[in-house]
Design a protein around this motif. Structure first.
Motif, PDB file in Angstrom:
ATOM      1  N   ASP A  19       0.873  -1.293   0.103  1.00 31.54           N
ATOM      2  CA  ASP A  19       0.045  -0.070  -0.093  1.00 31.54           C
ATOM      3  C   ASP A  19       0.956   1.332  -0.068  1.00 31.54           C
ATOM      4  OD1 ASP A  19       1.002  -0.066   2.451  1.00 31.54           O
ATOM      5  OD2 ASP A  19      -0.991  -0.103   3.522  1.00 31.54           O
ATOM      6  N   SER A  20       2.077   1.110  -0.061  1.00 32.97           N
ATOM      7  CA  SER A  20       2.909   2.243   0.114  1.00 32.97           C
ATOM      8  C   SER A  20       3.188   3.025  -1.330  1.00 32.97           C
ATOM      9  CB  SER A  20       4.479   2.260   0.955  1.00 32.97           C
ATOM     10  OG  SER A  20       5.109   1.153   0.268  1.00 32.97           O
ATOM     11  N   LEU A  21       2.969   1.860  -2.467  1.00 33.85           N
ATOM     12  CA  LEU A  21       3.437   2.408  -3.640  1.00 33.85           C
ATOM     13  C   LEU A  21       2.156   3.324  -4.381  1.00 33.85           C
ATOM     14  CD1 LEU A  21       5.554   2.398  -5.744  1.00 33.85           C
ATOM     15  CD2 LEU A  21       4.514   0.704  -6.705  1.00 33.85           C
ATOM     16  N   ALA A  22       0.855   2.746  -4.144  1.00 37.20           N
ATOM     17  CA  ALA A  22      -0.039   3.557  -4.674  1.00 37.20           C
ATOM     18  C   ALA A  22      -1.304   3.445  -3.534  1.00 37.20           C
ATOM     19  CB  ALA A  22      -0.603   3.031  -5.883  1.00 37.20           C
ATOM     20  N   PHE A  23      -2.134   4.346  -3.508  1.00 35.10           N
ATOM     21  CA  PHE A  23      -3.354   4.537  -2.550  1.00 35.10           C
ATOM     22  C   PHE A  23      -4.495   3.529  -2.858  1.00 35.10           C
ATOM     23  CE2 PHE A  23      -1.656   8.843  -1.914  1.00 35.10           C
ATOM     24  CZ  PHE A  23      -1.005   8.574  -0.781  1.00 35.10           C
ATOM     25  N   ASP A  24      -4.606   3.251  -4.130  1.00 34.25           N
ATOM     26  CA  ASP A  24      -5.482   2.268  -4.606  1.00 34.25           C
ATOM     27  C   ASP A  24      -5.266   1.600  -5.882  1.00 34.25           C
ATOM     28  OD1 ASP A  24      -6.134   4.182  -6.464  1.00 34.25           O
ATOM     29  OD2 ASP A  24      -7.645   5.080  -5.466  1.00 34.25           O
ATOM     30  N   TYR A  25      -6.115   0.629  -6.269  1.00 37.52           N
ATOM     31  CA  TYR A  25      -5.857  -0.155  -7.567  1.00 37.52           C
ATOM     32  C   TYR A  25      -5.418   0.595  -8.582  1.00 37.52           C
ATOM     33  CZ  TYR A  25      -6.267  -3.560 -11.338  1.00 37.52           C
ATOM     34  OH  TYR A  25      -6.019  -4.386 -12.379  1.00 37.52           O
ATOM     35  N   GLU A  64       4.239 -10.150  -3.880  1.00 42.53           N
ATOM     36  CA  GLU A  64       5.135 -10.716  -4.764  1.00 42.53           C
ATOM     37  C   GLU A  64       4.988 -10.645  -6.040  1.00 42.53           C
ATOM     38  OE1 GLU A  64       5.026 -12.899  -0.693  1.00 42.53           O
ATOM     39  OE2 GLU A  64       3.653 -11.988  -1.896  1.00 42.53           O
ATOM     40  N   PHE A  65       3.914 -10.055  -6.723  1.00 44.19           N
ATOM     41  CA  PHE A  65       3.721  -9.980  -8.131  1.00 44.19           C
ATOM     42  C   PHE A  65       4.698  -9.118  -8.652  1.00 44.19           C
ATOM     43  CE2 PHE A  65      -0.861 -11.709  -8.682  1.00 44.19           C
ATOM     44  CZ  PHE A  65      -0.481 -13.004  -8.486  1.00 44.19           C
ATOM     45  N   ALA A  66       5.218  -8.039  -7.604  1.00 42.46           N
ATOM     46  CA  ALA A  66       5.963  -6.764  -8.171  1.00 42.46           C
ATOM     47  C   ALA A  66       7.558  -7.596  -8.580  1.00 42.46           C
ATOM     48  CB  ALA A  66       6.305  -5.990  -7.023  1.00 42.46           C
ATOM     49  N   THR A  67       8.025  -8.503  -7.766  1.00 40.20           N
ATOM     50  CA  THR A  67       9.174  -9.388  -8.203  1.00 40.20           C
ATOM     51  C   THR A  67       9.006  -9.885  -9.420  1.00 40.20           C
ATOM     52  OG1 THR A  67      10.008  -8.898  -6.077  1.00 40.20           O
ATOM     53  CG2 THR A  67      10.971 -10.751  -7.433  1.00 40.20           C
ATOM     54  N   VAL A  68       8.040 -10.711  -9.154  1.00 39.19           N
ATOM     55  CA  VAL A  68       7.523 -11.723 -10.521  1.00 39.19           C
ATOM     56  C   VAL A  68       7.493 -10.867 -11.913  1.00 39.19           C
ATOM     57  CG1 VAL A  68       5.736 -13.266 -11.564  1.00 39.19           C
ATOM     58  CG2 VAL A  68       6.485 -13.429  -9.090  1.00 39.19           C
ATOM     59  N   THR A 141      11.550 -10.568  -2.878  1.00 37.65           N
ATOM     60  CA  THR A 141      12.732  -9.926  -2.641  1.00 37.65           C
ATOM     61  C   THR A 141      12.902  -8.348  -3.073  1.00 37.65           C
ATOM     62  OG1 THR A 141      15.274 -10.158  -2.841  1.00 37.65           O
ATOM     63  CG2 THR A 141      13.835 -10.521  -4.757  1.00 37.65           C
ATOM     64  N   LEU A 142      11.949  -8.000  -3.813  1.00 39.20           N
ATOM     65  CA  LEU A 142      12.016  -6.811  -4.332  1.00 39.20           C
ATOM     66  C   LEU A 142      10.766  -5.794  -3.756  1.00 39.20           C
ATOM     67  CD1 LEU A 142      12.970  -6.828  -8.250  1.00 39.20           C
ATOM     68  CD2 LEU A 142      14.295  -5.984  -6.369  1.00 39.20           C
ATOM     69  N   PRO A 143      11.253  -4.776  -3.226  1.00 38.04           N
ATOM     70  CA  PRO A 143       9.886  -3.931  -2.808  1.00 38.04           C
ATOM     71  C   PRO A 143       9.370  -3.051  -3.948  1.00 38.04           C
ATOM     72  CG  PRO A 143      12.432  -2.777  -2.474  1.00 38.04           C
ATOM     73  CD  PRO A 143      12.459  -4.062  -3.017  1.00 38.04           C
ATOM     74  N   ALA A 144       8.113  -3.080  -3.918  1.00 38.34           N
ATOM     75  CA  ALA A 144       7.567  -2.601  -5.051  1.00 38.34           C
ATOM     76  C   ALA A 144       8.210  -1.410  -6.025  1.00 38.34           C
ATOM     77  CB  ALA A 144       5.886  -2.008  -4.612  1.00 38.34           C
ATOM     78  N   GLY A 145       8.559  -0.336  -5.255  1.00 37.87           N
ATOM     79  CA  GLY A 145       9.274   0.907  -5.707  1.00 37.87           C
ATOM     80  C   GLY A 145      10.392   0.462  -6.546  1.00 37.87           C
ATOM     81  N   GLU A 246       9.048   4.640   3.861  1.00 40.22           N
ATOM     82  CA  GLU A 246       7.864   4.675   3.272  1.00 40.22           C
ATOM     83  C   GLU A 246       7.986   4.533   1.784  1.00 40.22           C
ATOM     84  OE1 GLU A 246       3.892   5.183   1.898  1.00 40.22           O
ATOM     85  OE2 GLU A 246       5.577   6.915   1.900  1.00 40.22           O
ATOM     86  N   GLY A 247       7.137   3.455   1.034  1.00 38.12           N
ATOM     87  CA  GLY A 247       7.711   3.472  -0.207  1.00 38.12           C
ATOM     88  C   GLY A 247       7.079   4.564  -1.043  1.00 38.12           C
ATOM     89  N   ASN A 248       5.856   5.159  -0.923  1.00 40.70           N
ATOM     90  CA  ASN A 248       5.483   6.273  -1.701  1.00 40.70           C
ATOM     91  C   ASN A 248       6.245   7.348  -1.590  1.00 40.70           C
ATOM     92  OD1 ASN A 248       3.202   7.591  -3.296  1.00 40.70           O
ATOM     93  ND2 ASN A 248       2.882   8.825  -1.384  1.00 40.70           N
TER      94      ASN A 248
END
Length: 272
Positions: A19-25, A64-68, A141-145, A246-248
């Motif tokens: 939830d730190s990369l974006a507030f919603d989908y 996990e989809f971010a790393t994938v 392993t990778l943070p979303a950012g 915090e990612g955002n």
């Protein structure tokens, strides 16, 4: 007899780790809206890149989809490099590296198709893929950012290798700076960080100082004092960005730094 439509299935809950990369989908989808493969790429490249982009969007629901997404994008990158470099059918020995993608990235760098910085980012993604394959790392392993940054590097590399001729598409430095500046101004200051200090640096003042200097760079240029001030801001950004948890907020100030570096670039003296 009245037919009643079945209720729509409920949306999955957001992954609290994402939830730190974006507030919603919809915010996640907006983050990747500009990630579009070049128009004339092969079906294999397009499929891999578009699937990777969608995986990044859905990391809002599964971290996990971010790393994938990064790992999957490398399938498209490898195919794009094979096509762009004209090395179809070459084996590991001919590529001169331990495994094909490493050699392809090295060849693209040698051919001047990608910069050293971009090649380094691509190789970081390759190493993450190899660590996951060997069991040395997981799909988390990778943070979303960080994953989004690597995904952007893959799309950039494919565009450089398979896109239209560089002369026809490359914007001027001022146009690049204006685009970065417009993009930055469209993003709100990270909520919850007004008045925050990290390592003695006031984040709001740092943001305002860079904004004023970039505005000057776009409207008449910078004098020596402005350039020195901008370099101090960049030094402060180099200090605080790695410390932002915090990612955002980290992504926002990483973009502030990239804009500042682009603004100061014309004032870097040539090497002798």
């Amino acid at each position: 007899m009245t037919l009643v439509s079945p209720p729509s299935p409920p949306s999955p809950p957001p992954d609290p780790r994402s939830d730190s990369l974006a507030f919603d989908y919809s915010g996640m989808r907006a983050l990747v809206a500009d990630l579009v493969p070049p128009p004339d790429v092969s079906g294999a490249v397009r499929s891999a890149l578009e699937t990777a982009r969608e995986l990044m969007v859905h990391s809002f629901y599964r971290y996990e989809f971010a790393t994938v997404a990064v790992v999957h994008s490398l399938y498209g990158l490898e195919r794009a490099l094979v096509e762009g470099l004209g090395v179809e059918g070459l084996g590991v020995e001919e590529l001169g590296e331990e495994e094909p993608l490493e050699g392809l990235i090295a060849r693209a760098l040698e051919a001047g198709l990608v910069t050293a910085e971009l090649a380094g980012a691509l190789d970081r993604g390759r190493r993450v893929r190899d660590q996951i394959a060997s069991g040395a790392a997981t799909s988390a392993t990778l943070p979303a950012g960080g994953a989004l940054g690597l995904l952007r590097s893959v799309f950039e590399a494919v565009a450089l290798v398979l896109g239209p001729p560089e002369e026809a598409k490359k914007p001027t430095r001022v146009e690049q700076l204006q685009d970065r500046w417009d993009e930055l101004r469209s993003r709100p200051f990270p909520p919850g960080f007004a008045g925050a200090e990290i390592a003695g640096v006031d984040l709001v003042m740092l943001d305002l100082n860079v904004a004023g200097l970039v505005h000057r760079a776009l409207n008449g240029g910078l004098d020596d004092d402005h350039v020195a001030h901008l370099w101090r801001c960049i030094a402060d950004l180099d200090t605080v960005v790695p410390l932002i948890g915090e990612g955002n907020c980290a992504a926002y100030f990483a973009q502030v730094r990239a804009t500042a570096v682009l603004a100061v670039a014309p004032y870097v003296p040539p090497a002798f």
